[in-house]
Every structure is written in C-alpha cells, then in structure tokens.
Design a protein around this motif. Structure first.
Motif, mmCIF file in Angstrom:
data_model
loop_
_atom_site.group_PDB
_atom_site.id
_atom_site.type_symbol
_atom_site.label_atom_id
_atom_site.label_comp_id
_atom_site.label_asym_id
_atom_site.label_seq_id
_atom_site.Cartn_x
_atom_site.Cartn_y
_atom_site.Cartn_z
ATOM 1 N N GLU A 28 0.685 -1.289 -0.059
ATOM 2 C CA GLU A 28 -0.072 -0.091 0.054
ATOM 3 C C GLU A 28 0.925 1.266 -0.010
ATOM 4 O OE1 GLU A 28 -2.743 -0.113 3.249
ATOM 5 O OE2 GLU A 28 -3.479 -2.047 2.598
ATOM 6 N N LYS A 29 2.108 1.290 0.287
ATOM 7 C CA LYS A 29 2.943 2.364 0.374
ATOM 8 C C LYS A 29 4.417 1.803 0.234
ATOM 9 C CE LYS A 29 2.151 3.173 4.943
ATOM 10 N NZ LYS A 29 2.305 3.833 6.211
ATOM 11 N N SER A 30 5.068 2.912 -0.393
ATOM 12 C CA SER A 30 6.466 2.576 -0.871
ATOM 13 C C SER A 30 7.454 2.615 0.397
ATOM 14 C CB SER A 30 6.996 3.657 -1.800
ATOM 15 O OG SER A 30 7.229 4.847 -1.085
ATOM 16 N N LEU A 35 9.419 4.962 5.289
ATOM 17 C CA LEU A 35 10.433 5.827 6.092
ATOM 18 C C LEU A 35 10.196 7.314 6.652
ATOM 19 C CD1 LEU A 35 13.749 4.677 4.029
ATOM 20 C CD2 LEU A 35 13.164 3.964 6.584
ATOM 21 N N ARG A 36 9.279 7.863 5.517
ATOM 22 C CA ARG A 36 9.119 9.349 6.064
ATOM 23 C C ARG A 36 7.957 9.209 7.060
ATOM 24 N NH1 ARG A 36 8.193 10.200 0.911
ATOM 25 N NH2 ARG A 36 5.995 10.014 1.119
#
Length: 107
Positions: A28-30, A35-36
């Motif tokens: 769902e997210k990179s 990390l961000r």
C-alpha cells in the motif's frame, strides 16, 4: 525462505525450520513513504505476529543493508550479543528470542 535458529543459539536446541510465505512485491505504500512516516512506539501488544507478516519483515530485513546504502546510510547486522540482556532491555516475552540487531544511521 526457511526460518530457523542457529544450532545451539542461546543454549536452546535447534527448532524445526518453518517455510515462510513469499514476500509481497507491492504494498500500500513505498519504502520511502514508510520511512518518511515512521514513528517510534514504545508500547507493544503482546501477541504473536501472523506468519505472513513475520515473513515480510524477515524478507525486508535481508535488504536493510542494501536499502541503507541506497539512502546514503550505514547498517550493521549484529548477531553476537548477550541474549538475556538484550531480551531484558527490549522487554521481550519469554517465548521471544533476539537473533539480530540492525542499527541504521548516517555514515
């Protein structure tokens, strides 16, 4: 990937190997977004991870060093430490054993 402990690790007999599910290649997210948005949480639920989640974490851990390099960071895999001291510091449950510590930071 099969998960098993090192023979004699922590004075325990070698457990049976567990065949882990293949990792997800898209989520769902990179990694960059994760990390961000990462947070440090010190209050954990005492429940075992489902095998697919554990598998994903272990597959990802294999690539921590490579990902760190791509971000101009350094990462060191530490496998030799005082198990009981680390277990106490991390407040691990009795059935949990520390295997590796991977500090990541600026080089």
């Amino acid at each position: 990937m099969a998960l098993s402990a090192l023979p004699g690790h922590g004075g325990h007999p070698e457990p049976e190997a567990i065949q882990l599910p293949e990792p997800m290649s898209a989520g769902e997210k990179s990694v960059e977004e994760a990390l961000r948005k990462r947070q440090s949480i010190r209050d954990f639920i005492r429940a075992p991870l489902p095998l697919p989640e554990l598998s994903q974490l272990l597959w990802a851990a294999q690539n921590v060093s490579l990902q760190a390099v791509s971000l101009n960071l350094g990462a060191v895999v530490i496998g030799a430490f005082h198990d009981m001291e680390v277990k106490a510091i991390l407040n691990l449950a009795e059935q949990e054993e520390p295997v590796y510590i991977i500090p990541v930071g600026r080089t």
